[in-house]
Every structure is written in C-alpha cells, then in structure tokens.
Design a protein around this motif. Structure first.
Motif, PDB file in Angstrom:
ATOM      1  N   ALA A  75     -38.086 -20.984  -5.499  1.00 51.39           N
ATOM      2  CA  ALA A  75     -36.923 -18.942  -5.585  1.00 51.39           C
ATOM      3  C   ALA A  75     -35.979 -19.556  -6.659  1.00 51.39           C
ATOM      4  O   ALA A  75     -35.790 -18.417  -7.400  1.00 51.39           O
ATOM      5  N   LEU A  76     -36.167 -20.167  -7.067  1.00 54.68           N
ATOM      6  CA  LEU A  76     -35.224 -20.683  -8.166  1.00 54.68           C
ATOM      7  C   LEU A  76     -36.066 -19.938  -9.613  1.00 54.68           C
ATOM      8  O   LEU A  76     -35.815 -20.049 -10.797  1.00 54.68           O
ATOM      9  N   HIS A  77     -37.606 -20.810  -9.625  1.00 56.07           N
ATOM     10  CA  HIS A  77     -38.202 -20.211 -10.593  1.00 56.07           C
ATOM     11  C   HIS A  77     -38.995 -18.932 -10.789  1.00 56.07           C
ATOM     12  O   HIS A  77     -38.532 -18.121 -12.010  1.00 56.07           O
ATOM     13  N   ALA A  78     -38.394 -17.967  -9.590  1.00 56.50           N
ATOM     14  CA  ALA A  78     -38.924 -16.943  -9.703  1.00 56.50           C
ATOM     15  C   ALA A  78     -37.287 -16.129  -9.876  1.00 56.50           C
ATOM     16  O   ALA A  78     -37.727 -14.787 -10.410  1.00 56.50           O
ATOM     17  N   GLU A  79     -35.988 -16.352  -9.360  1.00 58.57           N
ATOM     18  CA  GLU A  79     -35.180 -15.776 -10.188  1.00 58.57           C
ATOM     19  C   GLU A  79     -34.660 -15.870 -11.146  1.00 58.57           C
ATOM     20  O   GLU A  79     -34.372 -15.536 -12.475  1.00 58.57           O
ATOM     21  N   LEU A  80     -35.182 -17.393 -12.190  1.00 61.72           N
ATOM     22  CA  LEU A  80     -34.340 -17.950 -14.103  1.00 61.72           C
ATOM     23  C   LEU A  80     -35.265 -17.525 -14.362  1.00 61.72           C
ATOM     24  O   LEU A  80     -35.614 -17.872 -15.564  1.00 61.72           O
ATOM     25  N   GLY A  81     -36.573 -17.173 -14.052  1.00 61.21           N
ATOM     26  CA  GLY A  81     -38.229 -17.596 -14.802  1.00 61.21           C
ATOM     27  C   GLY A  81     -37.649 -16.346 -16.238  1.00 61.21           C
ATOM     28  O   GLY A  81     -37.739 -16.918 -17.143  1.00 61.21           O
ATOM     29  N   PRO A  82     -37.360 -15.359 -15.433  1.00 60.54           N
ATOM     30  CA  PRO A  82     -37.525 -13.600 -16.232  1.00 60.54           C
ATOM     31  C   PRO A  82     -36.343 -14.384 -17.776  1.00 60.54           C
ATOM     32  O   PRO A  82     -36.579 -13.777 -18.521  1.00 60.54           O
TER      33      PRO A  82
END
Length: 151
Positions: A75-82
C-alpha cells in the motif's frame, strides 16, 4: 545500527539539500546557475536513494512472510511510488538556468510543491515503512549494499 540507518541518513541529507535549494531559490541575490547546480545535487542524491529503496527495501518487505507487512508495504509503495516520477518531471521542465530565469515565480511555486510532497513521503517512510524494516529478523539486501554490516 538498524536496517534503515542508511535510508534515514539519506533522508536527512535530502532534507538538508532541499533546504539549501529552497533558500537559493528564494534568495534576494537569486542565481539561476547556482540553483541548477543545487537541483542536480539534490536529484543525484534522490536517485541513489530511490534506487536503493526500489531495488532492496520495498522488494524485501513485499516478500515478507507476514501478510500484514506485505500488504502495508504494498500500500505504501503504491501510494508513495509515483512521487519520484513527479520529481523527474519537475527536473525535466527546469533543466537549465535560462528556463528558471525566464519563469522564476513559476519555478519557485513548483519547487515548493514538489519538495513538500517529497518531504511528506520521507515522513511517511520514516514513520510507517522503516519501523517494519527495522523489526525484521534479517538485514535488508543481506548480500548487497543495504546489509546491516554496510549500512
């Protein structure tokens, strides 16, 4: 030392560089050539940090045996990645001193926005992601540059 000592140190350095870049952009004796140098220094540090996160930290947590940790890391990767992509887009728009000089106010506004978003990302990682990594029983990237022995 913890598994995230190097990441946390990089965050502090990025915050220092961001503050220096912001001060330079807002200085009365505005020097666009100096701003470009500061921006490239910041971007170089950010790219190293992003590569380390994306190649070792996130994959390690996404493969964690605990499904709750995998889910939270995902969830963090999806939220913060961009957010790293936003910085790349910003850098592409403002890659010369002439471009910065030509639209100084717009540059300052966009710089403040992108640095605020990156600061938010670092805060979230420090608070939510890194504690998960530090709680692991084994080092992150044990055979690579992220092992506890080299962190």
């Amino acid at each position: 030392m913890t598994a995230t000592t190097t990441f946390r140190r990089q965050h502090r350095e990025l915050q220092r560089l961001a503050a220096e870049l912001s001060r330079g952009a807002l200085a009365p004796g505005y020097d666009a050539d100096r701003i470009v140098v500061l921006l490239h220094r910041f971007l170089g540090t950010l790219r190293v940090h992003a590569a380390m996160e994306n190649e070792a930290l996130y994959p390690s947590l996404l493969a964690h045996p605990d499904p709750a940790i995998r889910a939270r890391a995902g969830a963090l990767h999806a939220e913060l990645g961009p957010l790293y992509g936003l910085m790349d887009d910003f850098a592409a728009r403002w890659d010369t001193a002439a471009e910065i000089d030509a639209r100084r106010i717009r540059f300052r506004i966009e710089l403040a926005r992108v640095l605020a978003r990156l600061g938010w990302r670092m805060m979230r990682e420090d608070r939510d992601l890194y504690p998960m990594a530090d709680a692991r029983d084994e080092p992150i990237g044990a055979s690579g540059p992220l092992s506890r022995s080299s962190a």
